[in-house]
Design a protein around this motif. Structure first.
Motif, PDB file in Angstrom:
ATOM      1  N   ARG A   1      49.846  50.885  59.722  1.00  0.00           N
ATOM      2  CA  ARG A   1      50.738  51.707  58.896  1.00  0.00           C
ATOM      3  C   ARG A   1      51.087  51.017  57.582  1.00  0.00           C
ATOM      4  N   GLU A   2      51.329  49.705  57.671  1.00  0.00           N
ATOM      5  CA  GLU A   2      51.731  48.947  56.479  1.00  0.00           C
ATOM      6  C   GLU A   2      50.558  48.593  55.569  1.00  0.00           C
ATOM      7  N   LYS A   3      49.341  48.795  56.091  1.00  0.00           N
ATOM      8  CA  LYS A   3      48.124  48.422  55.364  1.00  0.00           C
ATOM      9  C   LYS A   3      48.075  46.933  55.032  1.00  0.00           C
ATOM     10  N   ARG A   4      48.662  46.151  55.904  1.00  0.00           N
ATOM     11  CA  ARG A   4      48.610  44.694  55.755  1.00  0.00           C
ATOM     12  C   ARG A   4      49.091  44.074  57.066  1.00  0.00           C
ATOM     13  N   GLY A   5      48.731  42.842  57.260  1.00  0.00           N
ATOM     14  CA  GLY A   5      49.132  42.117  58.461  1.00  0.00           C
ATOM     15  C   GLY A   5      48.160  40.991  58.728  1.00  0.00           C
ATOM     16  N   HIS A   6      48.592  40.042  59.531  1.00  0.00           N
ATOM     17  CA  HIS A   6      47.783  38.844  59.754  1.00  0.00           C
ATOM     18  C   HIS A   6      47.955  38.401  61.204  1.00  0.00           C
ATOM     19  N   PHE A   7      46.877  38.441  61.966  1.00  0.00           N
ATOM     20  CA  PHE A   7      46.850  37.879  63.310  1.00  0.00           C
ATOM     21  C   PHE A   7      46.319  36.450  63.230  1.00  0.00           C
ATOM     22  N   VAL A   8      47.113  35.506  63.717  1.00  0.00           N
ATOM     23  CA  VAL A   8      46.683  34.115  63.831  1.00  0.00           C
ATOM     24  C   VAL A   8      46.574  33.814  65.324  1.00  0.00           C
ATOM     25  N   VAL A   9      45.410  33.363  65.757  1.00  0.00           N
ATOM     26  CA  VAL A   9      45.152  33.169  67.183  1.00  0.00           C
ATOM     27  C   VAL A   9      44.794  31.708  67.424  1.00  0.00           C
ATOM     28  N   VAL A  10      45.627  31.025  68.199  1.00  0.00           N
ATOM     29  CA  VAL A  10      45.333  29.638  68.555  1.00  0.00           C
ATOM     30  C   VAL A  10      44.402  29.667  69.770  1.00  0.00           C
ATOM     31  N   THR A  11      43.142  29.380  69.524  1.00  0.00           N
ATOM     32  CA  THR A  11      42.173  29.339  70.614  1.00  0.00           C
ATOM     33  C   THR A  11      41.990  27.873  71.011  1.00  0.00           C
ATOM     34  N   SER A  12      40.842  27.314  70.771  1.00  0.00           N
ATOM     35  CA  SER A  12      40.576  25.921  71.114  1.00  0.00           C
ATOM     36  C   SER A  12      39.154  25.602  70.684  1.00  0.00           C
ATOM     37  N   LEU A  13      38.854  24.328  70.502  1.00  0.00           N
ATOM     38  CA  LEU A  13      37.441  23.955  70.393  1.00  0.00           C
ATOM     39  C   LEU A  13      36.703  24.363  71.658  1.00  0.00           C
ATOM     40  N   MET A  14      37.453  24.484  72.771  1.00  0.00           N
ATOM     41  CA  MET A  14      36.844  24.937  74.029  1.00  0.00           C
ATOM     42  C   MET A  14      36.472  26.417  73.975  1.00  0.00           C
ATOM     43  N   GLY A  15      36.856  27.099  72.905  1.00  0.00           N
ATOM     44  CA  GLY A  15      36.376  28.448  72.667  1.00  0.00           C
ATOM     45  C   GLY A  15      35.048  28.460  71.937  1.00  0.00           C
ATOM     46  N   LYS A  16      34.567  27.272  71.541  1.00  0.00           N
ATOM     47  CA  LYS A  16      33.289  27.143  70.837  1.00  0.00           C
ATOM     48  C   LYS A  16      32.240  26.419  71.674  1.00  0.00           C
ATOM     49  N   PHE A  17      32.691  25.513  72.535  1.00  0.00           N
ATOM     50  CA  PHE A  17      31.775  24.841  73.464  1.00  0.00           C
ATOM     51  C   PHE A  17      32.559  24.449  74.712  1.00  0.00           C
TER      52      PHE A  17
END
Length: 263
Positions: free
Chosen positions: A129-145
């Motif tokens: 609705r606002e036409k803006r927003g930011h999702f920041v997601v703390v994953t991990s290097l364990m999300g890459k290997f």
């Protein structure tokens, strides 16, 4: 983009990365919504801020997905908007596959993946609705290997990358950004709180985590990535090189991880 005067909602804000990020963002003039399961510890964090009145406490449990829509409505009522959601809350694991109950995997997926997805989906209509927003997601290097003793944790973190890469693609047209933050070893309580094979907490620190990056230093690097609206960022020590070794020399990474001390 600076975070001054932005409304930032941080989950897992009572300790570790979430606490350090809240303190740093508060120093920079952000308005904060602090969420987690431990209200007393959230209030302690609030009281360390330069302007405690600019922070609201909103208890939240990601494992209770049916409550998250109400949590979003309460969060929007704090400042009448949300600019950035930092999906930081989660739980780790320290157990071998052969020794791990399926209930442990279910909890890791419920908290680290499904809870994060449910909260983000509940907030998504506001961002559209606002036409803006930011999702920041703390994953991990364990999300890459991957790494031994963390099979379920790795699986949940890999899943976050798949989901939020698609969310970014589908909603770029709506002015919505996604930043995936991949920590390496950070000196927090993540190892103490990690689940072992029967679902109990490990209740002790491990060497790799104890010698990891200071959370305040991590928060400074993380906030810089948020302000620059980076798509993906890797923050840690020499373990960050694993992302690039995996890409070009997967067999070498396999050997290096097997030789390393990860618990």
């Amino acid at each position: 983009m600076e975070v001054r005067d932005k409304v930032i909602w941080i989950t897992g804000a009572s300790s570790g990365i979430g606490k350090s990020l809240a303190q740093l963002a508060g120093q920079k003039g952000a308005r904060l919504i602090l969420s987690g399961r431990n209200t007393a510890r959230l209030k302690e964090v609030q009281n360390t801020l330069p302007n405690p009145e600019w922070a609201h406490i909103l208890p939240l449990d990601l494992s209770v997905t049916e409550s998250l829509q109400d949590c979003v409505e309460q969060a929007l009522g704090c400042f009448n908007r949300i600019d950035i959601l930092v999906n930081n809350a989660g739980i780790s694991q320290r157990s071998l596959i052969a020794d791990t109950d399926i209930a442990v995997y279910e909890r890791l997926i419920q908290v680290n993946y499904l809870g994060t997805v449910a909260l983000s989906k509940a907030l998504l209509p506001h961002f559209i609705r606002e036409k803006r927003g930011h999702f920041v997601v703390v994953t991990s290097l364990m999300g890459k290997f991957g790494s031994p003793w963390r099979s379920g944790y790795c699986g949940a973190k890999h899943a976050l990358h798949g989901f939020f890469d698609v969310l970014r693609m589908e909603h770029q047209k709506d002015g919505i950004a996604v930043t995936l933050v991949c920590p390496g070893f950070v000196n927090t309580d993540v190892a103490r709180n990690a689940l072992v094979g029967d679902g109990a907490a490990q209740s002790r620190q491990d060497q790799a985590t104890a010698t990891g990056m200071d959370p305040e230093r991590f928060a400074r690097k993380m906030l810089k990535a948020i302000e620059r609206r980076k798509m993906e960022v890797y923050i840690g020590g020499k373990e960050v090189s694993g992302v690039y070794i995996k890409r070009f020399f997967p067999g070498l990474l396999h050997k290096l991880v097997l030789r390393s001390k990860v618990v």
